[in-house]
Design a protein around this motif. Structure first.
Motif, PDB file in Angstrom:
ATOM      1  N   GLU A   1      45.873  44.585  37.604  1.00 57.49           N
ATOM      2  CA  GLU A   1      46.641  43.346  37.759  1.00 57.49           C
ATOM      3  C   GLU A   1      45.775  42.095  37.807  1.00 57.49           C
ATOM      4  O   GLU A   1      45.989  41.161  37.023  1.00 57.49           O
ATOM      5  CB  GLU A   1      47.494  43.426  39.026  1.00 57.49           C
ATOM      6  N   TYR A   2      44.813  42.066  38.724  1.00 59.22           N
ATOM      7  CA  TYR A   2      44.105  40.810  39.005  1.00 59.22           C
ATOM      8  C   TYR A   2      42.777  40.715  38.253  1.00 59.22           C
ATOM      9  O   TYR A   2      42.216  41.719  37.813  1.00 59.22           O
ATOM     10  CB  TYR A   2      43.876  40.670  40.508  1.00 59.22           C
ATOM     11  N   ASN A   3      42.264  39.502  38.148  1.00 55.12           N
ATOM     12  CA  ASN A   3      41.120  39.246  37.281  1.00 55.12           C
ATOM     13  C   ASN A   3      39.889  40.066  37.660  1.00 55.12           C
ATOM     14  O   ASN A   3      39.195  40.590  36.788  1.00 55.12           O
ATOM     15  CB  ASN A   3      40.772  37.755  37.287  1.00 55.12           C
ATOM     16  N   HIS A   4      39.587  40.181  38.963  1.00 55.19           N
ATOM     17  CA  HIS A   4      38.397  40.947  39.347  1.00 55.19           C
ATOM     18  C   HIS A   4      38.545  42.417  38.981  1.00 55.19           C
ATOM     19  O   HIS A   4      37.571  43.074  38.606  1.00 55.19           O
ATOM     20  CB  HIS A   4      38.095  40.779  40.844  1.00 55.19           C
ATOM     21  N   GLU A   5      39.778  42.938  39.063  1.00 54.22           N
ATOM     22  CA  GLU A   5      40.034  44.324  38.661  1.00 54.22           C
ATOM     23  C   GLU A   5      39.944  44.466  37.143  1.00 54.22           C
ATOM     24  O   GLU A   5      39.436  45.473  36.626  1.00 54.22           O
ATOM     25  CB  GLU A   5      41.426  44.755  39.136  1.00 54.22           C
ATOM     26  N   ILE A   6      40.442  43.477  36.435  1.00 50.72           N
ATOM     27  CA  ILE A   6      40.409  43.470  34.970  1.00 50.72           C
ATOM     28  C   ILE A   6      38.953  43.475  34.485  1.00 50.72           C
ATOM     29  O   ILE A   6      38.594  44.224  33.568  1.00 50.72           O
ATOM     30  CB  ILE A   6      41.180  42.254  34.425  1.00 50.72           C
ATOM     31  N   CYS A   7      38.120  42.651  35.098  1.00 54.33           N
ATOM     32  CA  CYS A   7      36.704  42.594  34.715  1.00 54.33           C
ATOM     33  C   CYS A   7      36.016  43.937  34.943  1.00 54.33           C
ATOM     34  O   CYS A   7      35.251  44.406  34.074  1.00 54.33           O
ATOM     35  CB  CYS A   7      35.986  41.498  35.500  1.00 54.33           C
ATOM     36  N   ARG A   8      36.271  44.554  36.074  1.00 51.69           N
ATOM     37  CA  ARG A   8      35.658  45.849  36.368  1.00 51.69           C
ATOM     38  C   ARG A   8      36.130  46.916  35.382  1.00 51.69           C
ATOM     39  O   ARG A   8      35.341  47.700  34.855  1.00 51.69           O
ATOM     40  CB  ARG A   8      35.986  46.257  37.806  1.00 51.69           C
ATOM     41  N   PHE A   9      37.429  46.942  35.113  1.00 46.27           N
ATOM     42  CA  PHE A   9      38.028  47.909  34.198  1.00 46.27           C
ATOM     43  C   PHE A   9      37.457  47.750  32.787  1.00 46.27           C
ATOM     44  O   PHE A   9      37.269  48.733  32.054  1.00 46.27           O
ATOM     45  CB  PHE A   9      39.539  47.695  34.190  1.00 46.27           C
ATOM     46  N   SER A  10      37.180  46.506  32.396  1.00 48.61           N
ATOM     47  CA  SER A  10      36.729  46.210  31.031  1.00 48.61           C
ATOM     48  C   SER A  10      35.379  46.821  30.703  1.00 48.61           C
ATOM     49  O   SER A  10      35.010  46.928  29.529  1.00 48.61           O
ATOM     50  CB  SER A  10      36.659  44.689  30.811  1.00 48.61           C
ATOM     51  N   LYS A  11      34.627  47.230  31.713  1.00 52.12           N
ATOM     52  CA  LYS A  11      33.314  47.811  31.467  1.00 52.12           C
ATOM     53  C   LYS A  11      33.398  49.154  30.759  1.00 52.12           C
ATOM     54  O   LYS A  11      32.457  49.562  30.071  1.00 52.12           O
ATOM     55  CB  LYS A  11      32.562  47.976  32.794  1.00 52.12           C
ATOM     56  N   LYS A  12      34.535  49.842  30.920  1.00 44.94           N
ATOM     57  CA  LYS A  12      34.687  51.163  30.307  1.00 44.94           C
ATOM     58  C   LYS A  12      35.924  51.296  29.431  1.00 44.94           C
ATOM     59  O   LYS A  12      35.950  52.133  28.522  1.00 44.94           O
ATOM     60  CB  LYS A  12      34.720  52.245  31.395  1.00 44.94           C
ATOM     61  N   ARG A  13      36.952  50.484  29.703  1.00 48.95           N
ATOM     62  CA  ARG A  13      38.193  50.641  28.958  1.00 48.95           C
ATOM     63  C   ARG A  13      38.814  49.282  28.668  1.00 48.95           C
ATOM     64  O   ARG A  13      38.500  48.283  29.329  1.00 48.95           O
ATOM     65  CB  ARG A  13      39.190  51.520  29.742  1.00 48.95           C
ATOM     66  N   ASN A  14      39.684  49.269  27.685  1.00 47.29           N
ATOM     67  CA  ASN A  14      40.365  48.038  27.294  1.00 47.29           C
ATOM     68  C   ASN A  14      41.286  47.574  28.428  1.00 47.29           C
ATOM     69  O   ASN A  14      42.212  48.304  28.808  1.00 47.29           O
ATOM     70  CB  ASN A  14      41.168  48.286  26.021  1.00 47.29           C
ATOM     71  N   PRO A  15      41.088  46.368  28.959  1.00 46.65           N
ATOM     72  CA  PRO A  15      41.845  45.950  30.143  1.00 46.65           C
ATOM     73  C   PRO A  15      43.199  45.316  29.858  1.00 46.65           C
ATOM     74  O   PRO A  15      43.919  44.953  30.793  1.00 46.65           O
ATOM     75  CB  PRO A  15      40.908  44.929  30.792  1.00 46.65           C
ATOM     76  N   PHE A  16      43.538  45.145  28.579  1.00 44.84           N
ATOM     77  CA  PHE A  16      44.841  44.589  28.211  1.00 44.84           C
ATOM     78  C   PHE A  16      45.478  45.460  27.134  1.00 44.84           C
ATOM     79  O   PHE A  16      44.785  46.040  26.292  1.00 44.84           O
ATOM     80  CB  PHE A  16      44.707  43.158  27.663  1.00 44.84           C
ATOM     81  N   ASN A  17      46.788  45.548  27.176  1.00 46.65           N
ATOM     82  CA  ASN A  17      47.549  46.157  26.091  1.00 46.65           C
ATOM     83  C   ASN A  17      47.814  45.067  25.058  1.00 46.65           C
ATOM     84  O   ASN A  17      48.564  44.121  25.325  1.00 46.65           O
ATOM     85  CB  ASN A  17      48.853  46.747  26.625  1.00 46.65           C
ATOM     86  N   HIS A  18      47.189  45.203  23.903  1.00 45.70           N
ATOM     87  CA  HIS A  18      47.137  44.111  22.937  1.00 45.70           C
ATOM     88  C   HIS A  18      48.515  43.567  22.574  1.00 45.70           C
ATOM     89  O   HIS A  18      48.724  42.359  22.475  1.00 45.70           O
ATOM     90  CB  HIS A  18      46.404  44.587  21.677  1.00 45.70           C
ATOM     91  N   MET A  19      49.473  44.469  22.357  1.00 46.86           N
ATOM     92  CA  MET A  19      50.791  44.031  21.908  1.00 46.86           C
ATOM     93  C   MET A  19      51.588  43.309  22.988  1.00 46.86           C
ATOM     94  O   MET A  19      52.684  42.811  22.738  1.00 46.86           O
ATOM     95  CB  MET A  19      51.596  45.222  21.373  1.00 46.86           C
ATOM     96  N   THR A  20      51.026  43.210  24.199  1.00 42.59           N
ATOM     97  CA  THR A  20      51.735  42.541  25.293  1.00 42.59           C
ATOM     98  C   THR A  20      51.187  41.163  25.617  1.00 42.59           C
ATOM     99  O   THR A  20      51.790  40.439  26.414  1.00 42.59           O
ATOM    100  CB  THR A  20      51.662  43.366  26.594  1.00 42.59           C
ATOM    101  N   VAL A  21      50.042  40.772  25.052  1.00 43.06           N
ATOM    102  CA  VAL A  21      49.371  39.592  25.584  1.00 43.06           C
ATOM    103  C   VAL A  21      49.992  38.279  25.109  1.00 43.06           C
ATOM    104  O   VAL A  21      50.478  38.161  23.987  1.00 43.06           O
ATOM    105  CB  VAL A  21      47.858  39.588  25.257  1.00 43.06           C
ATOM    106  N   MET A  22      49.966  37.322  26.000  1.00 42.93           N
ATOM    107  CA  MET A  22      50.174  35.913  25.682  1.00 42.93           C
ATOM    108  C   MET A  22      48.907  35.202  26.138  1.00 42.93           C
ATOM    109  O   MET A  22      48.435  35.448  27.249  1.00 42.93           O
ATOM    110  CB  MET A  22      51.395  35.338  26.404  1.00 42.93           C
TER     111      MET A  22
END
Length: 274
Positions: free
Chosen positions: A144-165
């Protein structure tokens, strides 16, 4: 229906199924908050059946569509980069031409941008389906939150592309989409995060994403192995991960690629999805 200054950005290529495109476009015009333009990129020539679907919607909504026609198929990264340059608004929402949006997707995401001006990209979870959106076979839940997104991004895609704005200006400031096969979106997100832009993921599915055997086949085999390793190398160099993270995800990617399609599907559903 309310209209807002939001651009939809989609890329269409010849092998898409007309009935899937029909469902995707129908879900745009079923939104509680309508975009004021739809930028649809033809990634190379498309067949007559797809043209008929687009023409039908153009006649029904004559002022909504902006078509960008590429002479040859150049891949998703190039198509989206060129399409983004034709958008008129700061806020741009992505979706694929075979997915279906939840009716209040755009309204929910716009509210987050209005309440949190520090945010540059908003995504959500997805429900994955086959045949119809009532037949859910999996979910992909993202942090959900930016710090979690940054950590997740180190190994996996942190956003579902078809959902982003996202904020178009932020995307352009880090170099827009790049032609990195299979990783065009992930490569963009890590550059965005490393540059200090903030993201958020709505903790509910705002898009129904089409899945099934075809999706698992596209993500495996020798043809996907080497581009995948190349993609993950570039993501590691541009992103927030360590050499250890790169080694781990490269080994995992290689193993999953070489598995039979049915086993790959089970791993996606049991380990890589929730």
């Amino acid at each position: 229906m309310k209209n807002k200054n939001i651009s939809m950005l989609l890329s269409l290529y010849d092998k898409e199924k007309p009935e899937y495109l029909q469902e995707a476009l129908t879900s745009i015009f079923a939104q509680t908050l309508l975009p004021d333009e739809i930028v649809l990129v033809y990634d190379g020539p498309i067949n007559k059946n797809l043209e008929i679907v687009v023409e039908t919607f153009e006649k029904r909504y004559p002022d909504k569509f902006k078509l960008v026609k590429l002479e040859q198929n150049q891949g998703l990264g190039v198509a989206l980069a060129k399409g983004l340059e034709h958008t008129s608004n700061r806020l741009v929402a992505r979706m694929d031409t075979d997915d279906i949006m939840v009716e209040n997707r755009l309204e929910k995401q716009l509210a987050i941008f209005e309440q949190h001006p520090e945010i540059s990209i908003v995504g959500s979870n997805i429900d994955e389906f086959v045949d119809n959106k009532e037949h859910i076979i999996g979910k992909r839940i993202v942090p959900e939150y930016n710090h979690e997104i940054c950590r997740f991004s180190k190994k996996r895609n942190p956003f579902n592309h078809m959902t982003v704005m996202f904020d178009k200006n932020a995307i352009l400031s880090v170099g827009n989409y790049q032609p990195l096969i299979g990783f065009e979106d992930y490569y963009l997100w890590v550059r965005l995060l490393k540059a200090g832009f903030q993201g958020y993921n709505v903790q509910e599915p705002l898009v129904y994403a089409r899945a099934g055997a075809d999706m698992y086949a596209r993500r495996g085999g020798i043809k996907y192995l080497m581009p995948g390793l190349k993609g993950r190398y570039h993501i590691w160099r541009a992103g927030l991960g360590t050499a250890k993270d790169f080694l781990f995800v490269s080994c995992a990617h290689s193993l999953v690629c070489l598995l039979p399609n049915n086993l790959r599907g089970k791993i996606y559903q049991s380990q890589l999805r929730k």
